[in-house]
Design a protein around this motif. Structure first.
Motif, PDB file in Angstrom:
ATOM      1  N   ALA A  88     -14.865 -30.917  -2.393  1.00 45.78           N
ATOM      2  CA  ALA A  88     -13.901 -31.868  -1.863  1.00 45.78           C
ATOM      3  C   ALA A  88     -12.753 -31.094  -1.247  1.00 45.78           C
ATOM      4  O   ALA A  88     -11.870 -30.600  -1.941  1.00 45.78           O
ATOM      5  CB  ALA A  88     -13.407 -32.794  -2.967  1.00 45.78           C
ATOM      6  N   SER A  89     -12.772 -31.003   0.069  1.00 51.05           N
ATOM      7  CA  SER A  89     -11.796 -30.206   0.814  1.00 51.05           C
ATOM      8  C   SER A  89     -10.816 -31.143   1.499  1.00 51.05           C
ATOM      9  O   SER A  89     -11.223 -32.049   2.227  1.00 51.05           O
ATOM     10  CB  SER A  89     -12.519 -29.348   1.859  1.00 51.05           C
ATOM     11  N   ASP A  90      -9.508 -30.929   1.276  1.00 51.41           N
ATOM     12  CA  ASP A  90      -8.561 -31.837   1.916  1.00 51.41           C
ATOM     13  C   ASP A  90      -8.383 -31.562   3.398  1.00 51.41           C
ATOM     14  O   ASP A  90      -7.740 -32.347   4.091  1.00 51.41           O
ATOM     15  CB  ASP A  90      -7.202 -31.836   1.202  1.00 51.41           C
ATOM     16  N   MET A  91      -8.968 -30.449   3.911  1.00 54.27           N
ATOM     17  CA  MET A  91      -8.937 -30.176   5.344  1.00 54.27           C
ATOM     18  C   MET A  91     -10.324 -29.745   5.811  1.00 54.27           C
ATOM     19  O   MET A  91     -11.066 -29.104   5.059  1.00 54.27           O
ATOM     20  CB  MET A  91      -7.905 -29.095   5.678  1.00 54.27           C
ATOM     21  N   PRO A  92     -10.708 -30.070   7.040  1.00 56.65           N
ATOM     22  CA  PRO A  92     -12.025 -29.691   7.560  1.00 56.65           C
ATOM     23  C   PRO A  92     -12.108 -28.192   7.816  1.00 56.65           C
ATOM     24  O   PRO A  92     -11.108 -27.507   8.036  1.00 56.65           O
ATOM     25  CB  PRO A  92     -12.140 -30.490   8.859  1.00 56.65           C
ATOM     26  N   LEU A  93     -13.356 -27.690   7.814  1.00 55.58           N
ATOM     27  CA  LEU A  93     -13.582 -26.250   7.937  1.00 55.58           C
ATOM     28  C   LEU A  93     -13.422 -25.745   9.358  1.00 55.58           C
ATOM     29  O   LEU A  93     -12.881 -24.649   9.577  1.00 55.58           O
ATOM     30  CB  LEU A  93     -14.983 -25.897   7.434  1.00 55.58           C
ATOM     31  N   SER A  94     -13.913 -26.478  10.339  1.00 57.25           N
ATOM     32  CA  SER A  94     -14.024 -25.942  11.693  1.00 57.25           C
ATOM     33  C   SER A  94     -13.345 -26.774  12.757  1.00 57.25           C
ATOM     34  O   SER A  94     -13.493 -26.472  13.942  1.00 57.25           O
ATOM     35  CB  SER A  94     -15.511 -25.768  12.052  1.00 57.25           C
ATOM     36  N   LEU A  95     -12.620 -27.795  12.367  1.00 58.46           N
ATOM     37  CA  LEU A  95     -11.830 -28.537  13.344  1.00 58.46           C
ATOM     38  C   LEU A  95     -10.472 -27.864  13.485  1.00 58.46           C
ATOM     39  O   LEU A  95      -9.810 -27.569  12.491  1.00 58.46           O
ATOM     40  CB  LEU A  95     -11.663 -29.989  12.913  1.00 58.46           C
ATOM     41  N   VAL A  96     -10.073 -27.605  14.703  1.00 58.70           N
ATOM     42  CA  VAL A  96      -8.798 -26.945  14.963  1.00 58.70           C
ATOM     43  C   VAL A  96      -7.678 -27.975  14.783  1.00 58.70           C
ATOM     44  O   VAL A  96      -7.620 -28.984  15.489  1.00 58.70           O
ATOM     45  CB  VAL A  96      -8.763 -26.341  16.377  1.00 58.70           C
ATOM     46  N   VAL A  97      -6.816 -27.720  13.808  1.00 56.78           N
ATOM     47  CA  VAL A  97      -5.680 -28.588  13.529  1.00 56.78           C
ATOM     48  C   VAL A  97      -4.421 -27.766  13.798  1.00 56.78           C
ATOM     49  O   VAL A  97      -3.998 -26.978  12.963  1.00 56.78           O
ATOM     50  CB  VAL A  97      -5.698 -29.095  12.078  1.00 56.78           C
ATOM     51  N   PRO A  98      -3.806 -27.915  14.956  1.00 58.26           N
ATOM     52  CA  PRO A  98      -2.666 -27.062  15.293  1.00 58.26           C
ATOM     53  C   PRO A  98      -1.402 -27.447  14.535  1.00 58.26           C
ATOM     54  O   PRO A  98      -1.206 -28.607  14.174  1.00 58.26           O
ATOM     55  CB  PRO A  98      -2.491 -27.294  16.797  1.00 58.26           C
ATOM     56  N   ASP A  99      -0.564 -26.453  14.290  1.00 60.65           N
ATOM     57  CA  ASP A  99       0.794 -26.683  13.815  1.00 60.65           C
ATOM     58  C   ASP A  99       1.711 -26.249  14.950  1.00 60.65           C
ATOM     59  O   ASP A  99       2.055 -25.079  15.083  1.00 60.65           O
ATOM     60  CB  ASP A  99       1.073 -25.873  12.547  1.00 60.65           C
ATOM     61  N   THR A 100       2.062 -27.193  15.787  1.00 59.94           N
ATOM     62  CA  THR A 100       2.805 -26.856  17.003  1.00 59.94           C
ATOM     63  C   THR A 100       4.181 -26.292  16.702  1.00 59.94           C
ATOM     64  O   THR A 100       4.715 -25.499  17.476  1.00 59.94           O
ATOM     65  CB  THR A 100       2.944 -28.101  17.899  1.00 59.94           C
TER      66      THR A 100
END
Length: 513
Positions: free
Chosen positions: A354-366
């Motif tokens: 159970a991962s609260d963030m996906p492994l390979s989707l790019v989620v930028p921190d602008t």
């Protein structure tokens, strides 16, 4: 007192309430303590689970458990005090229960200042994990009350919880962003078509959460929704957290925007964490108080490894380190070592990560000019991806069979198949990652995909780049449903929307260990 256990099932009426459940009144009763925000259960195993409730004053929480909804031969548990220091919340670990059993519980409060004064009981139920290889069913998702989309009675409230409840799952895996502490709720929001979305509001949600009471209020706001309280009374929760329990994209290097008068991210994180632990029925760690990551075994077919990708991470940044070190921490070395031990010792057919963030989707921190999640863009393993490469290599070499990753965070639904033949890093066995959400928030996506671990998009449902932040009324609210067949061990994963339309499904055959 010994309890004679039966396998009597409860009945659900067309209105959706349990046969003996009385939904709590949210108004204060001046003469007797009340259950203010419903009841919850969580972290259920074969022998017990945690029961939670909140009242309106210093009191004792009184809990009874039984195996029929008549509460005949109920067992009364020792009382627990509720005090202002915990915002009058309390949770109790109920133990010594039989496996695979429907368990009914009822909670009432006794006034600490007037011991003869007790409030009315509110009833809930959960099912303990099986000891045999019977069917298992659960739902998962994340992201609740985000982007200013709060509880709108004209839209039916948080409808997705009512939809999930119809499936009568054994438990609910909440993938994080349980609240949006950084997202104020206004009374009205103008929609793109000119219509008005009308929110129920509370004073504390008119601004970003900074004080402990404001963080607590964000959780309590969600619990004013009828759908959510009814769901909680019937379905145990396995909860994890992400960033919005504190503030958007937080790490210890977070630069807070001007809306915050409190400038210490560490202090905000401590307050957010305390409110989170007070408001959910989690089993608490003695070795590390406040720890979120834990393993929950739900019968011979399933172990759930609940990860914490927020508490131990290094600073958000470009995430391009060529070697693994503190700047690349996401899970952190201690949690990775715990995960490896747990996977190695697991005898369950399926191991859900159970991962609260996906492994390979790019989620930028602008705000930091870099990455919020694992992925940093196409190419060889860099930065936080070293941890994923290490885990995947370990799973292959051990070897460990039948691992599945479940996540949320990005506010759309997707299914990703990981194939080493298509990857930059190839030392792993093929596996699946499934994404669901939001449960009740703005809909976004799709995000860019990083090819480091060779993901292939087998399904995606997202609004598209020119149609972002759709309200819940647009219908693009998503959850995932997992069924494990007791006889064959096959796992069927279905992605659904809030209208309960099955958008996509696949059945996975287990490999023999």
């Amino acid at each position: 007192m010994n309890i004679k256990f039966s396998r009597r099932r409860f009945l659900t009426s067309s209105a959706g309430a349990l046969g003996t459940i009385a939904m709590p009144s949210l108004s204060r009763a001046a003469d007797r303590p009340v259950v203010t925000h419903g009841v919850q259960s969580g972290d259920v195993t074969a022998s017990g689970g945690v029961v939670w409730a909140r009242t309106d004053r210093p009191a004792q929480m009184l809990v009874e458990v039984a195996t029929t909804d008549t509460f005949r031969n109920a067992r009364a548990l020792p009382p627990i005090a509720t005090l202002p220091e915990s915002d009058f919340t309390a949770k109790m670990l109920v133990e010594d229960l039989p496996a695979g059993q429907d368990v009914f519980y009822r909670v009432r409060f006794r006034d600490l200042a007037h011991s003869a004064v007790e409030g009315e009981a509110v009833t809930g139920r959960f099912r303990t994990a099986p000891a045999d290889r019977r069917d298992v069913s659960f739902v998962w998702g994340g992201d609740v009350a985000g982007q200013g989309w709060g509880i709108n009675p004209d839209d039916g409230g948080m409808i997705t919880f009512a939809t999930m409840r119809k499936h009568r799952p054994d438990f609910f895996l909440h993938s994080g962003d349980t609240i949006y502490a950084d997202s104020p709720i206004q009374s009205e929001v103008k929609l793109a078509d000119g219509k008005i979305w009308k929110n129920l509001t509370i004073p504390e949600k008119a601004k970003v959460a900074e004080t402990l009471d404001e963080y607590r209020a964000a959780h309590k706001y969600n619990l004013t929704d009828d759908n959510l309280r009814a769901f909680n009374a019937e379905v145990p929760i396995f909860v994890q957290w992400d960033d919005h329990e504190v503030t958007n994209n937080w790490s210890l290097s977070k630069e807070l925007p001007p809306a915050y008068k409190e400038r210490s991210i560490a202090l905000l994180a401590a307050r957010g964490a305390r409110a989170f632990h007070e408001m959910y029925p989690m089993r608490e760690s003695i070795s590390e108080p406040g720890r979120v990551y834990r393993q929950i075994s739900y019968g011979p077919h399933l172990d759930v490894f609940v990860l914490d990708e927020r508490s131990y991470r290094g600073a958000n940044g470009p995430n391009l380190e060529a070697e693994y070190g503190p700047a690349s921490y996401f899970l952190g070395p201690d949690q990775i070592a715990w995960l490896k031990r747990g996977l190695l010792n697991s005898r369950a057919t399926w191991k859900v990560l159970a991962s609260d963030m996906p492994l390979s989707l790019v989620v930028p921190d602008t705000s930091k000019g870099g990455s919020e999640a694992f992925a940093q863009g196409d190419g060889p393993v860099r930065g936080r991806e070293f941890e994923i490469a290490d885990i995947l290599r370990f799973i292959k070499m051990a070897p460990i069979s039948n691992t599945v990753w479940l996540t949320a965070d990005v506010h759309y639904a997707a299914a990703h198949y990981y194939d080493p033949n298509n990857a930059q890093f190839q030392e792993f066995e093929p596996f699946w990652e499934f994404v669901s959400g939001p449960l009740h928030a703005g809909t976004f996506g799709p995000n860019a995909l990083d090819n480091t671990f060779g993901p292939e998009v087998r399904f995606v449902k997202a609004p598209g780049k020119d149609n972002q932040n759709l309200p819940p009324s647009a219908g693009m609210q998503f959850f995932g449903h997992v069924r494990i067949d007791g006889a064959s061990g096959q796992m069927t994963v279905t992605l659904r929307d809030r209208a309960d339309v099955a958008l996509w499904s696949t059945t996975l055959d287990p490999k023999l260990a």
